[in-house]
Design an enzyme around this catalytic site. Structure first.
Site, PDB file in Angstrom:
ATOM      1  N   ASP A 157      51.306  48.534  36.237  1.00  0.00           N
ATOM      2  CA  ASP A 157      50.768  47.851  37.418  1.00  0.00           C
ATOM      3  C   ASP A 157      51.517  48.275  38.681  1.00  0.00           C
ATOM      4  O   ASP A 157      52.709  48.578  38.630  1.00  0.00           O
ATOM      5  CB  ASP A 157      50.876  46.322  37.213  1.00  0.00           C
ATOM      6  N   HIS A 189      46.624  55.674  41.833  1.00  0.00           N
ATOM      7  CA  HIS A 189      46.240  55.869  40.425  1.00  0.00           C
ATOM      8  C   HIS A 189      46.600  57.286  39.972  1.00  0.00           C
ATOM      9  O   HIS A 189      47.088  57.486  38.862  1.00  0.00           O
ATOM     10  CB  HIS A 189      44.750  55.606  40.237  1.00  0.00           C
ATOM     11  N   LEU A 213      54.533  60.284  17.655  1.00  0.00           N
ATOM     12  CA  LEU A 213      54.188  59.064  18.405  1.00  0.00           C
ATOM     13  C   LEU A 213      52.697  58.749  18.291  1.00  0.00           C
ATOM     14  O   LEU A 213      51.861  59.635  18.434  1.00  0.00           O
ATOM     15  CB  LEU A 213      54.542  59.300  19.880  1.00  0.00           C
TER      16      LEU A 213
HETATM   17  C1  IPE Z   1      46.457  44.535  34.515  1.00  0.00           C
HETATM   18  O1  IPE Z   1      46.670  44.821  35.868  1.00  0.00           O
HETATM   19  C2  IPE Z   1      45.557  45.549  33.909  1.00  0.00           C
HETATM   20  C3  IPE Z   1      46.023  46.920  33.874  1.00  0.00           C
HETATM   21  C4  IPE Z   1      47.176  47.391  34.252  1.00  0.00           C
HETATM   22  C5  IPE Z   1      45.088  47.849  33.326  1.00  0.00           C
HETATM   23  P1  IPE Z   1      45.858  44.081  37.015  1.00  0.00           P
HETATM   24  O2  IPE Z   1      46.403  44.571  38.295  1.00  0.00           O
HETATM   25  O3  IPE Z   1      44.397  44.234  36.801  1.00  0.00           O
HETATM   26  O4  IPE Z   1      46.244  42.550  36.752  1.00  0.00           O
HETATM   27  P2  IPE Z   1      46.080  41.268  37.683  1.00  0.00           P
HETATM   28  O5  IPE Z   1      44.676  41.261  38.196  1.00  0.00           O
HETATM   29  O6  IPE Z   1      47.050  41.407  38.824  1.00  0.00           O
HETATM   30  O7  IPE Z   1      46.427  40.111  36.795  1.00  0.00           O
HETATM   31  C1  IPE Z   2      47.354  49.198  37.959  1.00  0.00           C
HETATM   32  O1  IPE Z   2      47.592  49.251  39.316  1.00  0.00           O
HETATM   33  C2  IPE Z   2      46.215  50.099  37.548  1.00  0.00           C
HETATM   34  C3  IPE Z   2      45.017  49.406  37.077  1.00  0.00           C
HETATM   35  C4  IPE Z   2      44.854  48.118  36.959  1.00  0.00           C
HETATM   36  C5  IPE Z   2      43.911  50.256  36.700  1.00  0.00           C
HETATM   37  P1  IPE Z   2      46.776  48.337  40.316  1.00  0.00           P
HETATM   38  O2  IPE Z   2      45.579  49.092  40.768  1.00  0.00           O
HETATM   39  O3  IPE Z   2      46.511  47.013  39.747  1.00  0.00           O
HETATM   40  O4  IPE Z   2      47.810  48.220  41.521  1.00  0.00           O
HETATM   41  P2  IPE Z   2      48.101  46.949  42.426  1.00  0.00           P
HETATM   42  O5  IPE Z   2      48.409  45.808  41.513  1.00  0.00           O
HETATM   43  O6  IPE Z   2      46.878  46.699  43.247  1.00  0.00           O
HETATM   44  O7  IPE Z   2      49.272  47.364  43.258  1.00  0.00           O
HETATM   45 MG    MG Z   3      47.489  45.244  39.774  1.00  0.00          MG
END
Ligand code: IPE
Ligand code: IPE
Ligand code: MG
Length: 249
Positions: A26, A43, A137
């Site tokens: 995240d 990403h 792995l």
């Molecule tokens: C959780 O991250 C899902 C992934 C990393 C794939 P999110 O960014 O979607 O989670 P929330 O919405 O902050 O809980």
């Molecule tokens: C995690 O990073 C990737 C996915 C959920 C696909 P985010 O896109 O949630 O990044 P933030 O939380 O907005 O910084």
């Molecule tokens: Mg996020």
């Protein structure tokens, strides 16, 4: 029955190194925003961290690494971001699968992947088949995955199999989408949030949690090593007292 024990039914064997690491990757969006870049750039940058973590786990002899790439709730994001993530998944799979195979990595995907369409499903199947016999792995990517979906599809599979009588833990666990792996020993979430976001709900019953403010694209081998040091310091009691653990040493 699964090949592995349940942390609630029997006491698991543990060591200083986790056997299964599960990560919520995240913070990509915030990493990009800090640099005044579009979220897509975050990403893309996150892929570097994926490579570093796969390498770091393989080199340390970790058995299983599970990465949360797209949750069942991530469809709520703007359509262009969902489309970008889908294309990025496909292009990365195409680019990296040979290298993973050369490195003896067994590749798996869990989640309701049919929602991504036939092309992606076919490529996933091909990648899983190619690497099925590898003994290093096991890398699992969770895509359109939700912990609640997983428990429900397990119950549905049990029902369809004509299971008679009460459902016990091992019968349910055997139908979960990750029935080929032990429960995670270590859960890592980057990006500063302290929540599970519907990741592996059933299997995280006794997992050790490691939350870090580091944003996913900045996560690398040093951050992984830090998580392992923290893990090695934990006393995993599984319901027992500290004194009981010391007596059994
Ligand atoms: C959780 O991250 C899902 C992934 C990393 C794939 P999110 O960014 O979607 O989670 P929330 O919405 O902050 O809980
Ligand atoms: C995690 O990073 C990737 C996915 C959920 C696909 P985010 O896109 O949630 O990044 P933030 O939380 O907005 O910084
Ligand atoms: Mg996020």
């Amino acid at each position: 029955m699964t090949a592995f024990g349940s942390s609630t039914a029997t006491l698991p064997q543990t060591s200083d190194l986790p056997q299964h690491v599960a990560i919520i990757m995240d913070g990509n969006g915030r990493w990009a925003r800090q640099r005044l870049l579009p979220r897509a750039a975050g990403h893309k940058a996150g892929l570097g961290a994926v490579r570093a973590v796969v390498k770091g786990c393989a080199e340390r002899g970790i058995g299983y690494l599970t990465l949360f790439a797209f949750s069942s709730e991530n469809w709520r994001r703007p359509a262009d971001e969902v489309g970008f993530l889908t294309r990025l998944f496909l292009s990365t799979l195409d680019r990296e699968i040979e290298r993973l195979h050369r490195n003896n990595v067994r590749f798996r995907v869990v989640g309701a992947t049919e929602a991504f369409g036939d092309v992606i499903c076919e490529r996933i199947r091909a990648a899983e088949t190619l690497t099925a016999g590898n003994t290093g792995l096991t890398l699992t990517v969770a895509a359109n995955y939700g912990g609640r979906w997983d428990v429900l599809q397990a119950v549905e599979r049990l029902r369809q199999s004509g299971h008679q009588g009460p459902i016990d833990e091992s019968a349910l666990a055997a139908q979960l989408s990750m029935n080929y792996a032990p429960e995670p020993d270590l859960f890592i979430r980057t990006g500063g949030e302290a929540r599970i976001s519907n990741f592996l709900l059933w299997q995280l019953a006794y997992t050790e949690f490691h939350f870090t403010d580091t944003l996913w694209p900045d996560f690398g081998d040093a951050a992984l090593a830090e998580a392992f040091v923290s893990y090695a310091r934990r006393e995993r009691r599984f319901g027992r007292t500290s004194e009981q653990l010391q007596q059994s040493d």
